[in-house]
Design an enzyme around this catalytic site. Structure first.
Site, PDB file in Angstrom:
ATOM      1  N   VAL A  94       0.836  -1.258   0.079  1.00  0.00           N
ATOM      2  CA  VAL A  94      -0.026  -0.113  -0.036  1.00  0.00           C
ATOM      3  C   VAL A  94       0.956   1.058   0.050  1.00  0.00           C
ATOM      4  CG1 VAL A  94      -1.762  -1.180   1.277  1.00  0.00           C
ATOM      5  CG2 VAL A  94      -0.258   0.125   2.722  1.00  0.00           C
ATOM      6  N   THR A  98       4.890  10.771   2.387  1.00  0.00           N
ATOM      7  CA  THR A  98       5.411  11.433   3.119  1.00  0.00           C
ATOM      8  C   THR A  98       4.367  12.117   4.302  1.00  0.00           C
ATOM      9  OG1 THR A  98       7.275  11.783   1.946  1.00  0.00           O
ATOM     10  CG2 THR A  98       7.106  13.463   3.895  1.00  0.00           C
ATOM     11  N   GLU A 176       9.368   2.158 -12.625  1.00  0.00           N
ATOM     12  CA  GLU A 176       8.307   2.460 -13.445  1.00  0.00           C
ATOM     13  C   GLU A 176       8.736   2.342 -14.890  1.00  0.00           C
ATOM     14  OE1 GLU A 176       5.355   5.080 -11.873  1.00  0.00           O
ATOM     15  OE2 GLU A 176       5.879   4.358  -9.940  1.00  0.00           O
ATOM     16  N   ASN A 231      17.712   3.594  -3.069  1.00  0.00           N
ATOM     17  CA  ASN A 231      17.208   4.624  -3.859  1.00  0.00           C
ATOM     18  C   ASN A 231      17.874   5.930  -3.396  1.00  0.00           C
ATOM     19  OD1 ASN A 231      15.046   3.524  -4.860  1.00  0.00           O
ATOM     20  ND2 ASN A 231      13.523   3.830  -3.664  1.00  0.00           N
ATOM     21  N   PHE A 233      21.168   5.872  -2.943  1.00  0.00           N
ATOM     22  CA  PHE A 233      22.355   6.250  -4.015  1.00  0.00           C
ATOM     23  C   PHE A 233      21.996   6.829  -5.231  1.00  0.00           C
ATOM     24  CE2 PHE A 233      26.413   4.377  -2.274  1.00  0.00           C
ATOM     25  CZ  PHE A 233      25.990   4.571  -0.771  1.00  0.00           C
ATOM     26  N   CYS A 283       9.426   7.644  -5.162  1.00  0.00           N
ATOM     27  CA  CYS A 283      10.108   6.877  -4.165  1.00  0.00           C
ATOM     28  C   CYS A 283      11.490   7.820  -3.730  1.00  0.00           C
ATOM     29  CB  CYS A 283      10.585   5.555  -4.831  1.00  0.00           C
ATOM     30  SG  CYS A 283       9.644   4.346  -4.741  1.00  0.00           S
ATOM     31  N   LYS A 286      10.842  10.730  -1.374  1.00  0.00           N
ATOM     32  CA  LYS A 286      10.340  10.148  -0.041  1.00  0.00           C
ATOM     33  C   LYS A 286      11.122   9.366   0.857  1.00  0.00           C
ATOM     34  CE  LYS A 286       7.896   6.421  -0.195  1.00  0.00           C
ATOM     35  NZ  LYS A 286       6.906   5.339  -0.494  1.00  0.00           N
TER      36      LYS A 286
HETATM   37  C1  UDX Z   1      13.040   4.197  -8.505  1.00  0.00           C
HETATM   38  C2  UDX Z   1      14.188   3.131  -8.430  1.00  0.00           C
HETATM   39  O1  UDX Z   1      14.899   3.097  -9.802  1.00  0.00           O
HETATM   40  C3  UDX Z   1      13.681   1.820  -8.111  1.00  0.00           C
HETATM   41  O2  UDX Z   1      14.659   0.670  -8.043  1.00  0.00           O
HETATM   42  C4  UDX Z   1      12.854   1.810  -6.980  1.00  0.00           C
HETATM   43  O3  UDX Z   1      12.023   0.630  -6.787  1.00  0.00           O
HETATM   44  C5  UDX Z   1      11.489   2.862  -7.129  1.00  0.00           C
HETATM   45  O4  UDX Z   1      12.312   4.162  -7.160  1.00  0.00           O
HETATM   46  P1  UDX Z   1      11.608   5.036 -10.505  1.00  0.00           P
HETATM   47  O5  UDX Z   1      11.030   6.086  -9.561  1.00  0.00           O
HETATM   48  O6  UDX Z   1      10.291   4.296 -11.054  1.00  0.00           O
HETATM   49  O7  UDX Z   1      12.255   3.935  -9.578  1.00  0.00           O
HETATM   50  O8  UDX Z   1      11.977   5.437 -11.684  1.00  0.00           O
HETATM   51  P2  UDX Z   1      13.693   5.899 -12.044  1.00  0.00           P
HETATM   52  O9  UDX Z   1      14.122   5.055 -13.253  1.00  0.00           O
HETATM   53  O10 UDX Z   1      14.639   5.100 -10.901  1.00  0.00           O
HETATM   54  O11 UDX Z   1      13.669   7.410 -12.331  1.00  0.00           O
HETATM   55  C6  UDX Z   1      13.469   8.183 -11.251  1.00  0.00           C
HETATM   56  C7  UDX Z   1      13.775   9.578 -11.815  1.00  0.00           C
HETATM   57  O12 UDX Z   1      15.220   9.940 -11.929  1.00  0.00           O
HETATM   58  C8  UDX Z   1      12.855   9.922 -12.724  1.00  0.00           C
HETATM   59  O13 UDX Z   1      12.276  11.058 -12.810  1.00  0.00           O
HETATM   60  C9  UDX Z   1      14.011   9.936 -13.910  1.00  0.00           C
HETATM   61  O14 UDX Z   1      13.702  10.887 -15.108  1.00  0.00           O
HETATM   62  C10 UDX Z   1      15.090  10.446 -13.312  1.00  0.00           C
HETATM   63  N1  UDX Z   1      16.579  10.092 -13.813  1.00  0.00           N
HETATM   64  C11 UDX Z   1      16.985   8.677 -13.763  1.00  0.00           C
HETATM   65  C12 UDX Z   1      17.416  11.023 -14.266  1.00  0.00           C
HETATM   66  O15 UDX Z   1      17.060  12.416 -14.101  1.00  0.00           O
HETATM   67  N2  UDX Z   1      18.536  10.781 -14.813  1.00  0.00           N
HETATM   68  C13 UDX Z   1      18.796   9.316 -14.719  1.00  0.00           C
HETATM   69  O16 UDX Z   1      20.183   9.208 -15.390  1.00  0.00           O
HETATM   70  C14 UDX Z   1      18.170   8.536 -14.483  1.00  0.00           C
HETATM   71  P1  ADP Z   2       2.431   2.242  -4.897  1.00  0.00           P
HETATM   72  O1  ADP Z   2       3.241   2.858  -5.799  1.00  0.00           O
HETATM   73  O2  ADP Z   2       3.287   1.820  -3.740  1.00  0.00           O
HETATM   74  O3  ADP Z   2       2.111   0.961  -5.605  1.00  0.00           O
HETATM   75  P2  ADP Z   2       0.001   3.231  -5.025  1.00  0.00           P
HETATM   76  O4  ADP Z   2      -0.683   4.458  -4.271  1.00  0.00           O
HETATM   77  O5  ADP Z   2      -0.292   3.067  -6.512  1.00  0.00           O
HETATM   78  O6  ADP Z   2       1.117   2.795  -4.275  1.00  0.00           O
HETATM   79  O7  ADP Z   2      -1.030   2.123  -4.470  1.00  0.00           O
HETATM   80  C1  ADP Z   2      -1.389   1.548  -3.154  1.00  0.00           C
HETATM   81  C2  ADP Z   2      -2.899   1.298  -3.191  1.00  0.00           C
HETATM   82  O8  ADP Z   2      -3.103   0.622  -1.804  1.00  0.00           O
HETATM   83  C3  ADP Z   2      -4.023   2.233  -3.455  1.00  0.00           C
HETATM   84  O9  ADP Z   2      -4.730   1.649  -4.716  1.00  0.00           O
HETATM   85  C4  ADP Z   2      -4.813   2.254  -2.373  1.00  0.00           C
HETATM   86  O10 ADP Z   2      -6.245   2.397  -2.543  1.00  0.00           O
HETATM   87  C5  ADP Z   2      -4.511   0.786  -1.557  1.00  0.00           C
HETATM   88  N1  ADP Z   2      -4.986   0.550  -0.274  1.00  0.00           N
HETATM   89  C6  ADP Z   2      -4.135   1.363   0.671  1.00  0.00           C
HETATM   90  N2  ADP Z   2      -4.642   1.062   1.876  1.00  0.00           N
HETATM   91  C7  ADP Z   2      -5.476  -0.111   1.839  1.00  0.00           C
HETATM   92  C8  ADP Z   2      -5.992  -1.113   2.690  1.00  0.00           C
HETATM   93  N3  ADP Z   2      -6.045  -0.893   4.041  1.00  0.00           N
HETATM   94  N4  ADP Z   2      -6.856  -1.758   2.168  1.00  0.00           N
HETATM   95  C9  ADP Z   2      -6.938  -2.090   0.919  1.00  0.00           C
HETATM   96  N5  ADP Z   2      -6.172  -1.203   0.018  1.00  0.00           N
HETATM   97  C10 ADP Z   2      -5.459  -0.274   0.576  1.00  0.00           C
END
Ligand code: UDX
Ligand code: ADP
Length: 479
Positions: A94, A98, A176, A231, A233, A283, A286
């Site tokens: 879930v 922050t 993502e 994250n 690093f 991520c 946060k």
């Molecule tokens: C990140 C971590 O990579 C992943 O391991 C963790 O589980 C969740 O957080 P995510 O936030 O989905 O994943 O995307 P990521 O590809 O890491 O990019 C994060 C941000 O950094 C984006 O805004 C991206 O555009 C930016 N970025 C990334 C840069 O600006 N430069 C880079 O060289 C790489």
């Molecule tokens: P993440 O990126 O970590 O997957 P999201 O915000 O996309 O986070 O998804 C978290 C999901 O968890 C939301 O769809 C929210 O509705 C669900 N959620 C949060 N608390 C509960 C709960 N107690 N029971 C069921 N679903 C929940």
């Protein structure tokens, strides 16, 4: 306790992490029934939509995985209680944003959803249940989850034997946009836990497709801290290269050349050295703020300050981009149309959480700009929520509005529509289609002297120059 085998999994939270992760587990483990539950009915309905283009999360390859497993051994439901009751293993996936108020506001994670989940598991679980923390959590959250679960063991509500629990930490490292690839071929899977039977049970699930050498076992706290540290690093590298980009712009160096030169040192490595508009996503910020909070809590203010600067530099980079756009447009953007290309925090996702586009757009609106925002995947309602204001109809503002300096925005469904009459194009997300733009055609629609601001280094600078447009690229100094 004896864990025989895991036949049934429940995942609480059908978001960006829970949905794709469970889809891949179900796909790779056809003998396990996987049910993803969420209290958000609309989200579950979207996961069950027969039209796979309506899935609530956009991830390349996700539709194929869901198509194979959904209805076979992958289910999406709002029936949280029954799904927990019939599960041998429950993943908690879930949201942990922050905190916005109270103790630790602005830094600590808000654990109210995690706690609610632990209570739901405590209420509904039957027999022995392995509870897996999937959400990124502050170090020692497992202790809180354990405490809630153990309290329920002491108070059986009926004649049935009280449920028993093992708690594991299994942080998700998927990024993502590449979630399916990351899940199917992970660098490593990390399992933190003290009870070896429970750890083995989870390891066996991943062993269906992950080589055993890549399944790492640690204690609970190391696992939780590893996620925050990874994250931190990664984000630190981005702030480092963005700081160097600013120096390159000031001195005539080129950050791409510097990145190549340092990245070929195998100790540094070439990944995550792309300068840009600053990191976004749910991520990085946060998790670093979480780390900062933990360090302060444990009496390490110097360590806290060190990591906090990574976030400060990132915020500075975003404001810096907005300011330099204003400066190059003769010091004012009041009434000027600026096409924003890209609103998601990175390419190949519809996620806008902490997207640099939000802060940069708000700065430009504050300066009186008329933004026309295009993104291939982000919907206009999402933009309105992020900017906290409704769009204006896409009409030329009146001279009075321009003089008043009222900034606005509108949604543009095509790039061509966005740049029509624009003084500048500002590229904020590295969508592939922006690499292929026909700058001659676009220049003809713009008001000269027009600018292209490329924060992602995606455009062909020769073609932009040939079209007569001025070009600014992140980290590129003027010779
Ligand atoms: C990140 C971590 O990579 C992943 O391991 C963790 O589980 C969740 O957080 P995510 O936030 O989905 O994943 O995307 P990521 O590809 O890491 O990019 C994060 C941000 O950094 C984006 O805004 C991206 O555009 C930016 N970025 C990334 C840069 O600006 N430069 C880079 O060289 C790489
Ligand atoms: P993440 O990126 O970590 O997957 P999201 O915000 O996309 O986070 O998804 C978290 C999901 O968890 C939301 O769809 C929210 O509705 C669900 N959620 C949060 N608390 C509960 C709960 N107690 N029971 C069921 N679903 C929940």
């Amino acid at each position: 306790m004896k864990i025989t085998s895991i036949d049934s999994i429940c995942c609480i939270g059908a978001g960006y992490v829970g949905g794709p992760t469970m889809a891949v587990i179900a796909d790779r483990c056809p003998e396990i029934v996987v049910t993803v539950v969420d209290s958000n009915e609309a989200r579950i309905a979207a996961w069950n939509d027969p039209d796979l283009s309506h899935l609530p999360v956009y991830e390349p390859g996700l539709d194929d995985v869901v198509a194979r497993a959904r209805g076979r051994n992958l289910y999406f439901s709002t029936d949280v209680g029954n799904s927990i009751a019939s599960a041998d293993m429950v993943f908690i996936s879930v949201n942990t944003p922050t905190k916005t108020k109270g103790l630790g506001a602005g830094q600590a994670s808000d654990l109210r959803w995690v706690e609610a989940c632990a209570r739901q598991v405590a209420n509904f679980a039957k027999g022995h249940t392995v509870v897996v923390e999937k959400s990124t959590l502050p170090v020692r959250t497992a202790a809180a989850i354990k405490a809630i679960l153990e309290a329920s063991q002491q108070k059986p509500l009926c004649d049935e034997p009280s449920p028993t629990f093992s708690v594991l930490s299994n942080p998700e490292f998927l990024a993502e946009g590449t979630a399916i690839r990351d899940l199917e071929d992970p660098d490593r899977v990390l399992i933190g836990g003290e009870e070896s039977e429970a750890v083995d049970a989870l390891a066996q699930i991943y062993a269906h497709w992950v080589p055993s050498g890549r399944i790492l076992r640690t204690n609970l706290w190391s696992s939780e801290l590893s996620k925050l540290t990874a994250n931190a690093f990664l984000a630190q590298r981005i702030s480092s290269i963005n700081s160097v980009a600013a120096l390159c712009e000031a001195t005539g160096a080129d950050v791409r050349e510097v990145a190549l030169a340092i990245g070929t040192d195998t100790r540094i490595g070439s990944k995550f050295l792309n300068a840009g508009p600053g990191f976004g996503g749910s991520c990085f910020q946060k998790d670093i703020l979480n780390l900062v909070y933990l360090c302060r809590h444990f009496g390490l203010p110097e360590v806290a300050g060190y990591w906090e600067e990574v976030v400060n530099l990132n915020t500075w980079q975003q404001h810096r981009i907005a300011s330099l756009v204003v400066q190059r447009l003769f010091g004012t953007v009041s009434g000027k149309r600026i096409a924003i290309l890209g609103f998601s925090f990175k390419a190949d996702t519809n996620d806008t959480r902490e997207a640099p586009a939000i802060r940069i757009s708000l700065d430009l609106i504050e300066e009186g700009a008329q933004l026309a925002i295009h993104d291939p995947k982000v919907e206009r309602d999402q933009m309105a929520r992020d900017l906290n204001q409704n769009e204006r109809a896409d009409i030329t503002p009146s001279p009075e509005a321009v003089l008043k300096g009222e900034g606005t925005w509108c949604f543009a469904s095509t790039v061509q529509g966005a740049v029509q009459g624009a003084d500048a194009v500002l590229i904020l997300t590295e969508w592939n289609e922006y690499r292929l733009l026909d700058w001659k055609e676009l220049a003809a629609k713009m008001r000269a002297p027009a600018w292209v601001f490329d924060t992602r280094s995606v455009v062909d600078s020769v073609k932009v120059a040939e079209s007569g447009l001025n070009l600014w690229r992140v980290g590129e100094g003027e010779d």
